[in-house]
Scaffold this active site. Structure first.
Site, PDB file in Angstrom:
ATOM      1  N   ASP A  86       0.886  -1.289  -0.125  1.00 18.69           N
ATOM      2  CA  ASP A  86      -0.007  -0.070   0.065  1.00 18.69           C
ATOM      3  C   ASP A  86       0.748   1.304   0.088  1.00 18.69           C
ATOM      4  O   ASP A  86       0.132   2.448   0.494  1.00 18.69           O
ATOM      5  CB  ASP A  86      -1.067   0.033   1.263  1.00 18.69           C
ATOM      6  CG  ASP A  86      -2.188  -1.242   1.077  1.00 18.69           C
ATOM      7  OD1 ASP A  86      -1.888  -1.982   0.375  1.00 18.69           O
ATOM      8  OD2 ASP A  86      -2.921  -0.842   1.981  1.00 18.69           O
ATOM      9  N   GLU A 136      -7.270  -3.430  -4.242  1.00 22.48           N
ATOM     10  CA  GLU A 136      -8.721  -3.038  -3.752  1.00 22.48           C
ATOM     11  C   GLU A 136      -9.111  -1.693  -4.161  1.00 22.48           C
ATOM     12  O   GLU A 136      -9.931  -1.611  -5.105  1.00 22.48           O
ATOM     13  CB  GLU A 136      -8.846  -3.163  -2.297  1.00 22.48           C
ATOM     14  CG  GLU A 136     -10.088  -2.953  -1.593  1.00 22.48           C
ATOM     15  CD  GLU A 136     -10.162  -3.449  -0.160  1.00 22.48           C
ATOM     16  OE1 GLU A 136     -10.820  -4.575   0.133  1.00 22.48           O
ATOM     17  OE2 GLU A 136      -9.861  -2.482   0.576  1.00 22.48           O
ATOM     18  N   GLU A 171      -7.738   4.973  -4.559  1.00 25.76           N
ATOM     19  CA  GLU A 171      -6.490   5.580  -4.193  1.00 25.76           C
ATOM     20  C   GLU A 171      -5.183   5.356  -5.005  1.00 25.76           C
ATOM     21  O   GLU A 171      -4.232   6.146  -4.939  1.00 25.76           O
ATOM     22  CB  GLU A 171      -6.156   4.950  -2.739  1.00 25.76           C
ATOM     23  CG  GLU A 171      -7.400   5.320  -1.617  1.00 25.76           C
ATOM     24  CD  GLU A 171      -7.484   4.871  -0.591  1.00 25.76           C
ATOM     25  OE1 GLU A 171      -7.462   3.651  -0.463  1.00 25.76           O
ATOM     26  OE2 GLU A 171      -7.724   5.507   0.517  1.00 25.76           O
TER      27      GLU A 171
END
Ligand SMILES: *[C@@H]1O[C@H](CO)[C@@H](O)[C@H](O)[C@H]1NC(C)=O
Ligand SMILES: *[C@@H]1O[C@H](CO)[C@@H](O)[C@H](O)[C@H]1NC(C)=O
Ligand SMILES: *[C@@H]1O[C@H](CO)[C@@H](O)[C@H](O)[C@H]1NC(C)=O
Ligand SMILES: *[C@@H]1O[C@H](CO)[C@@H](O)[C@H](O)[C@H]1NC(C)=O
Ligand SMILES: *[C@@H]1O[C@H](CO)[C@@H](O)[C@H](O)[C@H]1NC(C)=O
Ligand SMILES: *[C@@H]1O[C@H](CO)[C@@H](O)[C@H](O)[C@H]1NC(C)=O
Length: 724
Positions: free
Chosen positions: A472, A547, A551
């Site tokens: 991430d 996911e 973002e």
């Protein structure tokens, strides 16, 4: 290749990261089997399973899947198994009857089908797998009978390659199958010294094998059993295999045999709103000088080939696991183009150039509505919301306050109040650039990257969403880039102290150049897939995944705006290109309008893939199954770029499916911050309704997510057309 305009891949910086980011070895994940690891090592790429865990989870090349057999399957092989899964072999999860048309809740490609295995008679339980050159598009994988053996099978593994190639050094080739050989026939010598075999497996599928002996002598591979096709002892040469989807296409493989890619590169230039970028490959093999490569292109590549790109798009296609059909293209390099870069996209609400609507200035009424809310929002305790033990939540809050300050300063005629808030925001940001937060960042000298110290301190690999393990980073650092871009725009002197820190975050996620030896090239963004992968150093049976497609886009947007703020024209243009490529890939693979052709028909009704893995798509999230979360995680944060990646057609279809009056997750019934996110997203297609929602008298501030600002949402819905 178009070599005019702005070079899109200039290094951001070459020096070491700021010295207040402590350099430290001993990352909790060992560099398993990686040889010659001196430079930066990629952490989020398709081959990562070869260096993690038990090393036998698959690598997804698109369309082929490789996995080290390690004694498994009917063939009990210790070689490298090759799998290709047809669309008809995909397995579907239960229909979700709550959603209109009852789409299936997930689909997955079966693992462990060992159609062909490149192995050797010498490979037994002492076999070791090592790797080197873990680069952006490729890695070299080696199998040896035992540690220190000079006999070795080397496989250059490159995304999109049409052959799986094994280079044998002093081994007896064992070509195995756990699907069982039905028949194998010698099929001539399409090129001098290239011996072709036609293999039919018990599932009826046909594969071609090309053997290229170093000594030029016909190796006479012999079918020894239903699982074993055997070559000569102590053999030196190359074996290439490919699946033949239908008769009449042999010539494509015949012509390409004898060469293969060993690595890929991305390059490109932009001028005004047009960019051309290339994917090109380094070639090897005895025929590399006089044979053109064949590589598989994904659907979004086929859509974006430049007319000038020398290529032959064939009618040889193979299904991929999760991104539609791959098409074989004859070319040593591709030139791809994006002709509508979002160059005019800035900090303010925005619509794409081809949109039927344009953005409006704020009316006096809208300014008044904003001013009522902004003063309260700006008086929140910024430090309490930003100085957290999580890079993700801290970044979101910094970006939120930056958006608020920008809105007040540039849009709502509150420059003085904005300046006070800006000073507070600057000091909040500097907690991070001074590396004084609870879990300071480290520069990991093993893999080479900037990670949170949180897992080092707590021993928990999942803390802060796995940041310490390279999960991430684009999500986390994208928010910091955006916040810094706004601060530097409003206060250029602030850049003097903070620029190197912010650049270090950009380099960690998205270093564009191998000249920068402190970070791997494009850790997160995958220029083959056209989007990023979130999963870092965790072994994963279903491969890398992502996911939050939104973002991912936020990172590209943050990069673009940071580049603009610091005057790095290459970075700004690169961010523009990444946004255009993301818009294309997300619309092909993640955000499914009813006319989507790449995802299975039974799955499209979900509208978003949920978590898209390399091997499955699962309409869910990592944090719960509320439909507002599953859809909303592809909206968050609702920012100026959202209208680019999420088309009006998509937003409208999704709204009707889930959020309209009486629909399964009627927006009026959503609670918490997801309610505000869903309504801010609605501003793209019904800005008046969104404006009314955010300006209503009895507005409940619990509807505003911790990373969002009601002030911004009012400005956004007003300027997208909802202003009274
Ligand atoms: C590792 O580096 C050594 C010395 O440069 C070289 O001889 C060897 O071939 C390399 N091994 C691999 C697997 O690249
Ligand atoms: C291609 O190159 C190989 C190796 O140099 C050579 O053996 C072969 O004859 C060449 N073929 C053609 C058609 O030029
Ligand atoms: C693909 O194209 C080739 C040559 O144009 C043709 O011979 C072949 O029949 C085609 N194959 C299929 C499956 O359409
Ligand atoms: C918005 O305001 C600017 C500056 O006052 C003006 O130049 C522009 O024409 C206005 N745009 C619209 C759509 O009214
Ligand atoms: C803001 O929050 C921080 C951390 O919770 C606290 O130390 C500080 O006193 C607060 N400031 C004000 C003005 O309330
Ligand atoms: C993908 O390939 C299959 C098999 O050739 C074909 O039936 C299908 O129509 C293709 N899908 C698209 C979108 O081209």
């Amino acid at each position: 290749m178009g070599c005019y305009g702005q070079d899109l891949f200039e290094p951001i910086a070459l020096g070491q990261p700021p010295t207040n980011i402590q350099q430290q070895g001993g990352h909790p994940v060992p560099r398993l089997g990686i040889t010659n690891a001196t430079g930066p090592i990629e952490t989020n790429k398709f081959y990562e399973n070869f260096v993690l865990g038990t090393q036998n989870f698959p690598a997804f090349l698109m369309p082929y899947t490789l996995a080290w057999s390690k004694g498994s399957g009917n063939a009990q092989s210790w070689g490298m198994a090759i799998s290709h899964v047809e669309q008809s072999q995909k397995v579907f999860g239960p229909a979700n009857t709550a959603i209109p048309n009852s789409p299936d809740s997930y689909y997955i490609n079966p693992l462990g089908i060992q159609s062909l295995i490149l192995s050797a008679a010498e490979f037994q339980s002492n076999t070791i797998l090592t790797t080197d050159s873990l680069l952006a598009f490729s890695a070299n994988v080696h199998l040896q009978p035992s540690t220190g053996s000079t006999s070795i099978l080397t496989m250059p593994v490159v995304q999109g390659m049409v052959f799986i190639t094994g280079q044998y050094i002093n081994l007896q080739p064992n070509i195995q199958s756990s699907v069982f050989f039905r028949s194998v026939s010698a099929a001539g010598e399409p090129k001098p010294g290239v011996f072709k075999y036609r293999i039919t497996l018990e599932d009826g599928k046909v594969w071609l094998l090309y053997a290229l002996p170093s000594n030029g002598i016909n190796p006479n591979f012999k079918l020894a059993s239903s699982t074993l096709l055997q070559g000569p002892e102590n053999w030196y040469g190359d074996v290439q295999v490919a699946k033949l989807p239908s008769d009449g296409l042999d010539f494509i493989y015949d012509d390409a045999a004898g060469t293969w890619p060993t690595a890929g590169q991305v390059g490109g230039h932009a001028q005004d709103a047009k960019a051309q970028y290339s994917l090109s490959w380094t070639k090897a093999g005895p025929f590399s000088e006089n044979s053109t490569l064949v590589m598989f292109a994904l659907p979004h590549h086929v859509q974006s080939f430049a007319a000038t790109s020398p290529k032959t798009v064939t009618n040889l296609t193979l299904a991929t696991t999760t991104v539609g059909n791959a098409t074989a293209v004859i070319a040593d390099y591709w030139v791809l183009e994006e002709n509508e870069l979002p160059t005019s996209l800035g900090f303010a609400p925005w619509r794409p150039a081809d949109s039927s609507e344009s953005t409006m200035n704020l009316s006096a009424a809208a300014v008044a509505a904003i001013q009522q809310v902004s003063v309260t929002e700006a008086s929140q305790n910024m430090s309490a919301q930003t100085n957290l033990n999580s890079m993700y939540y801290s970044g979101k809050a910094l970006s939120k306050f930056a958006t608020l300050v920008y809105t007040m300063h540039d849009l709502a005629d509150q420059a003085d109040l904005a300046k006070t808030a800006l000073l507070e925001l600057e000091s909040c940001f500097e907690v991070f650039s001074d590396n004084q937060q609870e879990y300071p960042l480290l520069y990991d000298t093993d893999w080479k990257g900037i990670v949170s110290s949180a897992s080092y301190v707590t021993g928990d690999d999942g803390v802060d969403f796995g940041n310490s393990y390279y999960n991430d980073h684009h999500f986390h650092y994208g928010y910091f880039l955006h916040a810094a871009a706004v601060i530097g725009y409003l206060d250029p002197t602030w850049l003097i102290k903070n620029k190197d820190y912010v650049n270090a975050l950009a380099r960690d996620v998205s270093n564009p150049s191998s000249l920068d030896q402190y970070f791997p090239v494009f850790r997160s963004f995958d220029w083959y897939h056209g989007h990023s992968w979130a999963k870092g150093l965790f072994a994963s049976g279903d491969g890398k995944d992502e996911e939050s497609s939104s973002e991912d886009s936020m990172f590209a947007y943050g990069l673009k705006m940071w580049g603009k703020t610091i005057g790095d024209a290459s970075m700004e243009a690169r961010g523009n290109l990444m946004l255009s490529v993301l818009a294309r890939s997300l619309q092909n693979y993640f955000l499914m309008t009813s006319d989507n052709v790449n995802q299975p028909a039974a799955f499209i009704g979900n509208k978003v893939t949920g978590i898209l893995f390399e091997n499955k798509a699962d309409h869910t999230t990592y944090f719960g199954n509320d439909l507002s979360y599953i859809q909303g995680i592809h909206m968050i944060p609702v920012m100026p770029f959202s209208t680019l990646t999420r088309t009006q057609q998509f937003v409208a279809e999704e709204w009707t499916t889930y959020f309209a009056d009486g629909a399964v997750r009627d927006a009026t019934g959503i609670s918490g911050g997801w309610k505000g996110i869903v309504y801010a997203n609605f501003a793209n297609i019904n800005p008046s309704a969104a404006y009314s929602f955010f300006t209503q008298d009895n507005f409940d501030m619990s509807w505003i997510d911790g990373g969002a600002s009601r002030t911004w949402y009012i400005a956004l819905s007003a300027m997208l057309g909802g202003s009274p």
